[in-house]
Design an enzyme around this catalytic site. Structure first.
Site, mmCIF file in Angstrom:
data_model
loop_
_atom_site.group_PDB
_atom_site.id
_atom_site.type_symbol
_atom_site.label_atom_id
_atom_site.label_comp_id
_atom_site.label_asym_id
_atom_site.label_seq_id
_atom_site.Cartn_x
_atom_site.Cartn_y
_atom_site.Cartn_z
ATOM 1 N N HIS A 98 2.265 -2.900 44.371
ATOM 2 C CA HIS A 98 2.332 -4.309 43.992
ATOM 3 C C HIS A 98 0.998 -4.827 43.447
ATOM 4 O O HIS A 98 0.480 -5.864 43.873
ATOM 5 C CB HIS A 98 2.798 -5.158 45.170
ATOM 6 C CG HIS A 98 4.192 -4.837 45.619
ATOM 7 N ND1 HIS A 98 5.278 -4.937 44.801
ATOM 8 C CD2 HIS A 98 4.658 -4.384 46.809
ATOM 9 C CE1 HIS A 98 6.367 -4.563 45.453
ATOM 10 N NE2 HIS A 98 6.025 -4.219 46.674
ATOM 11 N N LYS A 121 10.947 -18.068 1.304
ATOM 12 C CA LYS A 121 11.076 -19.525 1.211
ATOM 13 C C LYS A 121 12.386 -19.903 0.521
ATOM 14 O O LYS A 121 13.007 -20.918 0.847
ATOM 15 C CB LYS A 121 9.881 -20.107 0.453
ATOM 16 C CG LYS A 121 9.954 -21.628 0.294
ATOM 17 C CD LYS A 121 8.680 -22.205 -0.319
ATOM 18 C CE LYS A 121 8.800 -23.718 -0.439
ATOM 19 N NZ LYS A 121 7.556 -24.346 -0.922
ATOM 20 N N VAL A 128 -3.766 -6.607 -9.742
ATOM 21 C CA VAL A 128 -2.922 -7.665 -10.301
ATOM 22 C C VAL A 128 -1.728 -7.018 -11.005
ATOM 23 O O VAL A 128 -1.891 -6.338 -12.027
ATOM 24 C CB VAL A 128 -3.701 -8.559 -11.291
ATOM 25 C CG1 VAL A 128 -2.779 -9.632 -11.861
ATOM 26 C CG2 VAL A 128 -4.901 -9.195 -10.609
#
Length: 518
Positions: free
Chosen positions: A273, A134, A61
């Site tokens: 291919h 944002k 934190v």
């Protein structure tokens, strides 16, 4: 103007922060980043000075605080927002420079344990990035060191970062966090191993290269790789020579590699291919190449050759006799490299651990308009714990059994409807991608006759990727001299094919497993 800087990838960060500081931008920083900047002589405001709260829980934190997120999310043109900041004595943050804990680098380490992986999941970083992005009209948010110069130049020239650039940076943030979260979700799924096909499907890939064009020149394309250890896969190849691979090169080479992984003995696969055109197994890689080449010398021209043993001088000399687009091998002798590099346009790829297979829980994806089809890869050759059904009176010989299994391996990696014919460790006829099975059968027979002669079919073995709805393929095989067949079985008319085999004194095995490849 204030910038918050907290990065795990410290590439270029000292120079960037110094330039910001020289432009009058206050620098806020955390933990290890703060120390790096201070050691470089840059004035730094500690995060705790901003939050008024110490970093805690071993640094878990630090930035999860209103003084940070209010400073990021406040809309500058909203008078009420700005009044609330003044009342709360919170300052705005105008630039965020964050990249995340190295979760990807952690999970790519050998034998990483779950707890270590989880400890490297960033929480505060993505939260800050999302808050800043944002509010992109007011905050420039940088996740990629490649954008540092762009931001500095705009501040130098205009005293701010332009709105267009802010929106560009914002879009990169959500790409970055989506990629990061998907890496975590993918890791968790693999740890569970019982997830199957989830209710929501997310994967993430990282760009390897932009391509000159896609399947056709008018289509744009790029090559992306999955974020995993990638051992033995084309995404981990080291290119030793030649121009960069094209979209079709990568697609075709991948198909050839997947077939090669079915074999333990020295093997060469020729591909064109996305279909095998010649496959040879032998005691040496040289002999395996000769078998693969002679199976279809027309189709292999301009094609791809993959080998599961080192390419030696003798093999390289044979390969150089014709035009080959790509050679892939686990290694090359020095003499072989010198020989092959004498051709300017050949691409030489080295893939260590070339026989490493994908995890059986890996996904195969097919894009359709408006959606995506997802399935687990076709990792099995035969049903686990089941014996091959010997359904005819005549039983296959030991030599036929080897060729039948080889035919089954090849047909698994050939476009449906598919028939393969094998004799003495060599594919002698391959009929791929036909709209009915008898056409595929006739094509395979015709190819064998054209390149190896009619006698090559006597005593040969035939594989079919799905059951015979009618006995017509058995009749065609018998007429050509083929003596043994392997097919899944499961048709209502199985008995007719079995009876046709018995009539012509042929053996037939049923696998109870089909291998469609569309």
């Amino acid at each position: 103007m204030r910038a918050l800087i907290s990065v795990s990838d410290k590439t270029g960060i000292v120079e960037f922060a110094q330039k910001l500081s020289n432009l009058g931008v206050e620098i806020i920083s955390t933990g290890g980043t703060s120390k790096v900047l201070k050691d470089a002589g840059i004035k730094v405001i500690g995060i705790s000075e901003v939050t008024g709260f110490p970093e805690c829980l071993d640094g878990r934190v630090k930035t999860l605080h209103p003084n940070i997120h209010a400073g990021l999310l406040a809309i500058r043109s909203n008078n009420e927002h700005m009044k609330q900041l003044r009342d709360l004595n919170i300052k705005t943050i105008d630039i965020v420079v964050v990249n995340l804990y190295p979760f990807k680098q952690t999970i790519l380490k050998e034998s990483v344990d779950r707890q270590t992986a989880i400890e490297n999941i960033d929480i505060g970083g993505p939260t800050m990035l999302r808050s800043a992005a944002k509010n992109y009209q007011d905050v420039a948010v940088v996740v990629d060191p490649k954008d540092y110069d762009k931001v500095i130049k705009e501040i130098e020239n205009s005293k701010e970062v332009s709105l267009d650039t802010k929106f560009y940076l914002c879009s990169k943030v959500f790409e970055h966090t989506a990629h990061y979260d998907t890496l975590i979700a993918t890791y968790m799924k693999k740890e569970r191993r019982d997830i199957g096909l989830p209710e929501t499907f997310t994967m993430t890939f990282e760009k390897v290269q932009d391509m000159r064009y896609g399947e056709n020149p008018h289509q744009k394309a790029a090559f992306y790789k999955e974020v995993n250890k990638n051992k033995g896969l084309l995404a981990s190849a080291i290119q030793l020579h030649g121009k960069e691979l094209s979209f079709n090169n990568i697609n075709d080479t991948n198909g050839a590699l997947e077939l090669l992984k079915e074999f333990d003995e020295p093997t060469v696969v020729g591909c064109k291919h996305s279909n095998p055109c010649g496959v040879g197994t032998a005691n040496s890689i040289y002999d395996a190449y000769i078998k693969a080449y002679s199976a279809d010398p027309t189709s292999i021209f301009g094609g791809i050759v993959v080998a599961n043993r080192e390419i030696d001088k003798r093999t390289a000399e044979e390969i150089n006799k014709i035009f080959i687009e790509i050679v892939v091998a686990p290694s090359y002798s020095d003499e072989a490299l010198d020989i092959l590099k004498s051709k300017k346009n050949i691409r030489l790829l080295k893939i260590e651990n070339i026989m490493t297979k994908q995890d059986e829980n890996s996904y195969d994806l097919k894009k359709v308009a408006g959606g995506i089809l997802v399935q687990t890869i076709d990792s099995k050759l035969l049903p686990y714990g089941s014996e091959l059904k010997k359904v005819t009176k005549k039983q296959p010989t030991e030599a036929e059994m080897k060729d039948l299994i080889m035919a089954w391996k090849i047909v698994k990696h050939t476009k449906s409807n598919a028939i393969t014919i094998v004799k003495n460790g060599q594919s002698i006829g391959i009929g791929p991608g036909q709209v009915n099975r008898i056409w595929a059968c006739k094509q395979a027979i015709e190819h064998a006759i054209e390149y190896l002669g009619k006698d090559s079919l006597k005593g040969a073995c035939l594989g079919s990727d799905a059951y015979f709805p009618f006995p017509d393929c058995v009749e065609a095989a018998a007429e050509s001299g083929i003596t043994a067949i392997i097919q899944p079985g499961g048709s209502m008319n199985d008995i007719k094919s079995i009876e046709a085999c018995d009539k012509h004194n042929m053996s037939m095995l049923m696998t109870d497993m089909r291998h469609f490849k569309h």
